[in-house]
Structure formats: C-alpha cells, structure tokens
Design a protein around this motif. Structure first.
Motif, PDB file in Angstrom:
ATOM      1  N   VAL A 123      72.026 -42.910 -38.034  1.00  0.00           N
ATOM      2  CA  VAL A 123      73.166 -42.084 -37.627  1.00  0.00           C
ATOM      3  C   VAL A 123      72.644 -41.002 -36.685  1.00  0.00           C
ATOM      4  O   VAL A 123      71.886 -40.120 -37.091  1.00  0.00           O
ATOM      5  CB  VAL A 123      73.871 -41.431 -38.838  1.00  0.00           C
ATOM      6  N   MET A 124      73.059 -41.083 -35.425  1.00  0.00           N
ATOM      7  CA  MET A 124      72.603 -40.103 -34.429  1.00  0.00           C
ATOM      8  C   MET A 124      73.614 -38.956 -34.334  1.00  0.00           C
ATOM      9  O   MET A 124      74.473 -38.931 -33.455  1.00  0.00           O
ATOM     10  CB  MET A 124      72.447 -40.792 -33.064  1.00  0.00           C
ATOM     11  N   ALA A 125      73.459 -38.003 -35.256  1.00  0.00           N
ATOM     12  CA  ALA A 125      74.351 -36.842 -35.248  1.00  0.00           C
ATOM     13  C   ALA A 125      73.773 -35.697 -34.419  1.00  0.00           C
ATOM     14  O   ALA A 125      74.473 -34.718 -34.154  1.00  0.00           O
ATOM     15  CB  ALA A 125      74.618 -36.377 -36.679  1.00  0.00           C
ATOM     16  N   ALA A 126      72.518 -35.793 -34.021  1.00  0.00           N
ATOM     17  CA  ALA A 126      71.891 -34.707 -33.265  1.00  0.00           C
ATOM     18  C   ALA A 126      72.477 -34.593 -31.866  1.00  0.00           C
ATOM     19  O   ALA A 126      72.881 -35.588 -31.262  1.00  0.00           O
ATOM     20  CB  ALA A 126      70.383 -34.938 -33.163  1.00  0.00           C
ATOM     21  N   ALA A 127      72.523 -33.367 -31.366  1.00  0.00           N
ATOM     22  CA  ALA A 127      72.847 -33.122 -29.968  1.00  0.00           C
ATOM     23  C   ALA A 127      71.523 -33.128 -29.209  1.00  0.00           C
ATOM     24  O   ALA A 127      70.709 -32.213 -29.359  1.00  0.00           O
ATOM     25  CB  ALA A 127      73.560 -31.788 -29.817  1.00  0.00           C
ATOM     26  N   VAL A 128      71.304 -34.198 -28.460  1.00  0.00           N
ATOM     27  CA  VAL A 128      70.031 -34.391 -27.766  1.00  0.00           C
ATOM     28  C   VAL A 128      70.196 -33.945 -26.318  1.00  0.00           C
ATOM     29  O   VAL A 128      71.160 -34.358 -25.652  1.00  0.00           O
ATOM     30  CB  VAL A 128      69.612 -35.880 -27.805  1.00  0.00           C
ATOM     31  N   ALA A 129      69.272 -33.124 -25.836  1.00  0.00           N
ATOM     32  CA  ALA A 129      69.353 -32.682 -24.437  1.00  0.00           C
ATOM     33  C   ALA A 129      69.334 -33.888 -23.515  1.00  0.00           C
ATOM     34  O   ALA A 129      68.590 -34.840 -23.737  1.00  0.00           O
ATOM     35  CB  ALA A 129      68.163 -31.774 -24.110  1.00  0.00           C
ATOM     36  N   ASP A 130      70.170 -33.870 -22.497  1.00  0.00           N
ATOM     37  CA  ASP A 130      70.188 -34.956 -21.518  1.00  0.00           C
ATOM     38  C   ASP A 130      69.140 -34.742 -20.430  1.00  0.00           C
ATOM     39  O   ASP A 130      68.693 -35.682 -19.795  1.00  0.00           O
ATOM     40  CB  ASP A 130      71.567 -35.033 -20.851  1.00  0.00           C
ATOM     41  N   PHE A 131      68.788 -33.450 -20.241  1.00  0.00           N
ATOM     42  CA  PHE A 131      67.839 -33.089 -19.178  1.00  0.00           C
ATOM     43  C   PHE A 131      66.796 -32.132 -19.739  1.00  0.00           C
ATOM     44  O   PHE A 131      67.106 -31.312 -20.612  1.00  0.00           O
ATOM     45  CB  PHE A 131      68.569 -32.381 -18.030  1.00  0.00           C
ATOM     46  N   LEU A 162      69.974 -43.181 -28.703  1.00  0.00           N
ATOM     47  CA  LEU A 162      71.003 -44.057 -29.279  1.00  0.00           C
ATOM     48  C   LEU A 162      71.060 -45.384 -28.525  1.00  0.00           C
ATOM     49  O   LEU A 162      70.980 -46.462 -29.128  1.00  0.00           O
ATOM     50  CB  LEU A 162      72.368 -43.356 -29.230  1.00  0.00           C
ATOM     51  N   ARG A 163      71.170 -45.305 -27.206  1.00  0.00           N
ATOM     52  CA  ARG A 163      71.249 -46.510 -26.383  1.00  0.00           C
ATOM     53  C   ARG A 163      69.975 -47.352 -26.551  1.00  0.00           C
ATOM     54  O   ARG A 163      70.041 -48.577 -26.668  1.00  0.00           O
ATOM     55  CB  ARG A 163      71.461 -46.114 -24.916  1.00  0.00           C
ATOM     56  N   GLY A 164      68.820 -46.674 -26.561  1.00  0.00           N
ATOM     57  CA  GLY A 164      67.543 -47.375 -26.730  1.00  0.00           C
ATOM     58  C   GLY A 164      67.475 -48.099 -28.059  1.00  0.00           C
ATOM     59  O   GLY A 164      66.967 -49.228 -28.148  1.00  0.00           O
ATOM     60  N   SER A 165      68.007 -47.484 -29.116  1.00  0.00           N
ATOM     61  CA  SER A 165      67.984 -48.102 -30.447  1.00  0.00           C
ATOM     62  C   SER A 165      68.893 -49.326 -30.483  1.00  0.00           C
ATOM     63  O   SER A 165      68.546 -50.350 -31.074  1.00  0.00           O
ATOM     64  CB  SER A 165      68.432 -47.095 -31.516  1.00  0.00           C
ATOM     65  N   THR A 195      65.696 -56.779 -35.881  1.00  0.00           N
ATOM     66  CA  THR A 195      65.104 -55.441 -35.840  1.00  0.00           C
ATOM     67  C   THR A 195      65.955 -54.412 -36.579  1.00  0.00           C
ATOM     68  O   THR A 195      67.176 -54.420 -36.464  1.00  0.00           O
ATOM     69  CB  THR A 195      64.962 -54.991 -34.360  1.00  0.00           C
ATOM     70  N   ALA A 196      65.287 -53.538 -37.312  1.00  0.00           N
ATOM     71  CA  ALA A 196      65.977 -52.445 -37.980  1.00  0.00           C
ATOM     72  C   ALA A 196      66.346 -51.389 -36.939  1.00  0.00           C
ATOM     73  O   ALA A 196      65.669 -51.280 -35.923  1.00  0.00           O
ATOM     74  CB  ALA A 196      65.077 -51.845 -39.050  1.00  0.00           C
ATOM     75  N   PRO A 197      67.325 -50.570 -37.193  1.00  0.00           N
ATOM     76  CA  PRO A 197      68.292 -50.610 -38.288  1.00  0.00           C
ATOM     77  C   PRO A 197      69.425 -51.611 -38.046  1.00  0.00           C
ATOM     78  O   PRO A 197      69.771 -51.904 -36.910  1.00  0.00           O
ATOM     79  CB  PRO A 197      68.827 -49.186 -38.337  1.00  0.00           C
ATOM     80  N   ARG A 198      69.962 -52.130 -39.162  1.00  0.00           N
ATOM     81  CA  ARG A 198      71.045 -53.107 -39.051  1.00  0.00           C
ATOM     82  C   ARG A 198      72.311 -52.487 -38.496  1.00  0.00           C
ATOM     83  O   ARG A 198      73.105 -53.153 -37.854  1.00  0.00           O
ATOM     84  CB  ARG A 198      71.368 -53.664 -40.448  1.00  0.00           C
ATOM     85  N   LEU A 199      72.485 -51.211 -38.783  1.00  0.00           N
ATOM     86  CA  LEU A 199      73.724 -50.547 -38.377  1.00  0.00           C
ATOM     87  C   LEU A 199      73.405 -49.250 -37.639  1.00  0.00           C
ATOM     88  O   LEU A 199      72.582 -48.462 -38.108  1.00  0.00           O
ATOM     89  CB  LEU A 199      74.537 -50.232 -39.634  1.00  0.00           C
ATOM     90  N   ILE A 200      74.050 -49.035 -36.512  1.00  0.00           N
ATOM     91  CA  ILE A 200      73.767 -47.857 -35.687  1.00  0.00           C
ATOM     92  C   ILE A 200      75.070 -47.093 -35.406  1.00  0.00           C
ATOM     93  O   ILE A 200      76.050 -47.686 -34.942  1.00  0.00           O
ATOM     94  CB  ILE A 200      73.067 -48.269 -34.376  1.00  0.00           C
ATOM     95  N   VAL A 201      75.029 -45.806 -35.713  1.00  0.00           N
ATOM     96  CA  VAL A 201      76.213 -44.952 -35.570  1.00  0.00           C
ATOM     97  C   VAL A 201      75.904 -43.813 -34.599  1.00  0.00           C
ATOM     98  O   VAL A 201      74.898 -43.117 -34.753  1.00  0.00           O
ATOM     99  CB  VAL A 201      76.623 -44.349 -36.934  1.00  0.00           C
ATOM    100  N   GLY A 202      76.757 -43.637 -33.614  1.00  0.00           N
ATOM    101  CA  GLY A 202      76.599 -42.529 -32.682  1.00  0.00           C
ATOM    102  C   GLY A 202      77.706 -41.501 -32.850  1.00  0.00           C
ATOM    103  O   GLY A 202      78.705 -41.750 -33.536  1.00  0.00           O
ATOM    104  N   PHE A 203      77.510 -40.365 -32.246  1.00  0.00           N
ATOM    105  CA  PHE A 203      78.531 -39.317 -32.210  1.00  0.00           C
ATOM    106  C   PHE A 203      78.864 -39.047 -30.753  1.00  0.00           C
ATOM    107  O   PHE A 203      78.015 -39.229 -29.878  1.00  0.00           O
ATOM    108  CB  PHE A 203      78.022 -38.032 -32.876  1.00  0.00           C
ATOM    109  N   LEU A 228      81.176 -45.257 -33.325  1.00  0.00           N
ATOM    110  CA  LEU A 228      81.026 -44.014 -32.575  1.00  0.00           C
ATOM    111  C   LEU A 228      82.028 -43.006 -33.142  1.00  0.00           C
ATOM    112  O   LEU A 228      83.224 -43.270 -33.182  1.00  0.00           O
ATOM    113  CB  LEU A 228      81.277 -44.233 -31.082  1.00  0.00           C
ATOM    114  N   VAL A 229      81.503 -41.891 -33.592  1.00  0.00           N
ATOM    115  CA  VAL A 229      82.336 -40.864 -34.209  1.00  0.00           C
ATOM    116  C   VAL A 229      82.708 -39.851 -33.124  1.00  0.00           C
ATOM    117  O   VAL A 229      81.841 -39.159 -32.587  1.00  0.00           O
ATOM    118  CB  VAL A 229      81.591 -40.163 -35.359  1.00  0.00           C
TER     119      VAL A 229
END
Ligand code: CTP
Ligand code: CA
Length: 236
Positions: free
Chosen positions: A96-104, A134-137, A147-155, A182-183
């Motif tokens: 679950v990618m709930a983090a706000a990841v810098a784009d730059f 997220l996209r890379g995963s 490949t793990a993870p079986r389930l991928i959730v984005g925000f 995608l939440v």
C-alpha cells in the motif's frame, strides 16, 4: 461481528505500507518537503494489524509512535523510500503506497550551506525526476506475475483543474499506474493533517469499486475490505 472482536480476515497476510512524506535535501540545512502527516498510512497499519496482518511500515519522516506489532523502516528521501520498498516488497503479499513521494529532487545537493550574496541573483535549484515506486512495483509484478506483492494499492490526491475534474484525473491516474486499487482523495476539500477523510476507491481501469467517508481508521478498514475481496480472487 456480534462478539465485537475484529474480523481476522487478514490473518498472516504480509502488508507493506509506505507512509509519510519524503524530504529532498538542497543543502545541509534545507529540504523540499510536502504536507503529508503519515496519519492515513498509520491508520492502515493499525487496521491491518487488528485484522491479523503482519505489517511493515516504510516511514518517511513520520513523528508518530510505531503501532505495536509493526516492523518499521525509517527513510527520508524518495531514493531511500524507493530502495526500502524494493527490498521489503519481496516479502509482502500486499503493498500500500500511502506515502507522498517527491516527484522531483535537487539534481545536486550542495555540501555547503547556500549563501545569499548582495548584488547577486537568487540561485535556481535544478531538479531531477525521482523513480515512480508504485509504477515500478506494478511493472515488476506484471512482468513476472509470480513476483510479490500479489496486490498493489496506490493513493492519489487531486485538486482538479479548469479543464478536468479531480475525479476524471484520478480515473486517468488509475489507468496510468495500473495498481489493483487506487484510493482517490479529493484535495479540493483539504485533508492534510486532518483526522477524517473521504475517499473513492478505483480499480486499474479507473472504475468505482467503493466509497468511504469517516475517520482515517474507518477509511483504512474500507480500503482493506477491498483488499480482502481482491485477495480472494488472486491465486496464491
Ligand atoms: N508515487 C510513487 N513514487 C513517486 C510518486 C508517487 O510511488 N515518485 C505513488 C504515491 O505513493 C501514490 C501514487 O504514486 O500512491 C500517486 O501519487 P501522485 O503524486 O498522486 O501521482 P503522480 O504519479 O506522482 O502524479 P502527479 O503528482 O503528477 O499528479
Ligand atoms: Ca506526485
């Protein structure tokens, strides 16, 4: 249920949650950051633990107490977060990618504090794109479906623009990212640091699968309800 005990429908499921917001250093005293508090990611960890999951948090600059029973890996920058998630996701059933990841991120970090000099223009800070975790995963999993993870959730947090509604942007993002869920958080209402939240849950095609409003813990359970439903469909 009637007993009031939490439903252990994630018993033994390994859930990896990224939470918080990354910081990109400009020089030894300055960084580029965002408003993410980590509260939604924390709520997801608490909810997953209550439902029996094994939880690992990749925490980007979160000043909250680690939920009892969770593993925690602290990171600062987008690059550190990307490396930690890449390592941890191999042992995860759900990401679950709930983090706000810098784009730059600043192309170079100044080793010395940047000084202002009378008579000189303000410096420009050249920026470089960070990896899309997220996209890379999703791509890694789709290349080899074992490949793990079986389930991928984005925000997705969207404000919308003159031309497109926030919801339409979220549907496009769902299709672009290809995550199983995608939440979508409508930022028009302003939710950073708030204790409650209103989200719409989309699938990889951008279609609606659910809607949840309430405390961040309530929203977390609503997201996990969809995770449980999908895990039933994904072969082990
Ligand atoms: N995300 C990520 N790596 C990044 C940026 C974002 O993994 N470098 C993840 C976030 O954790 C979130 C999802 O992608 O789960 C959507 O983030 P968002 O910022 O809304 O989307 P972006 O693709 O970065 O698009 P933009 O910010 O341009 O709207
Ligand atoms: Ca972004």
């Amino acid at each position: 249920d009637a007993s009031g005990a939490p439903v252990r429908d994630l018993q033994g499921v390994r859930v990896l949650v990224s939470a918080g917001g990354t910081r990109e250093e400009i020089d030894p005293v300055r960084y580029i950051a965002n408003h993410s508090s980590g509260k939604q990611g924390w709520a997801l960890a608490h909810a997953a633990l209550a439902r029996g999951a094994q939880v690992t948090l990749v925490a980007a600059n979160v000043e909250l107490e680690t939920p009892p029973g969770a593993e925690r890996v602290d990171v600062r920058s987008a690059a550190e977060l990307a490396a930690a998630v890449a390592e941890q996701r191999e042992q995860a059933d759900v990401l679950v990618m709930a983090a706000a990841v810098a784009d730059f991120t600043p192309t170079t970090r100044s080793a010395a504090k940047i000084k202002k000099v009378d008579g000189q223009d303000a410096p420009a800070i050249p920026l470089t794109r960070t990896p899309d975790v997220l996209r890379g995963s999703v791509l890694a999993r789709n290349e080899d479906p074992g490949t793990a993870p079986r389930l991928i959730v984005g925000f997705a947090a969207e404000t919308g623009s003159e031309h497109e509604s926030s919801l339409e942007l979220a549907r496009q993002k769902a299709r672009r990212k290809g995550a199983d869920l995608l939440v979508f958080n409508d930022l028009t209402a302003g939710v950073f640091g708030a204790d409650s939240n209103s989200v719409r849950i989309l699938d990889a095609a951008g279609a609606d699968v659910g809607e949840v409003t309430g405390s961040k813990l309530h929203v977390a359970h609503g997201v996990l309800d969809q995770v449980v439903a999908l895990l039933g469909d994904v072969p082990l």
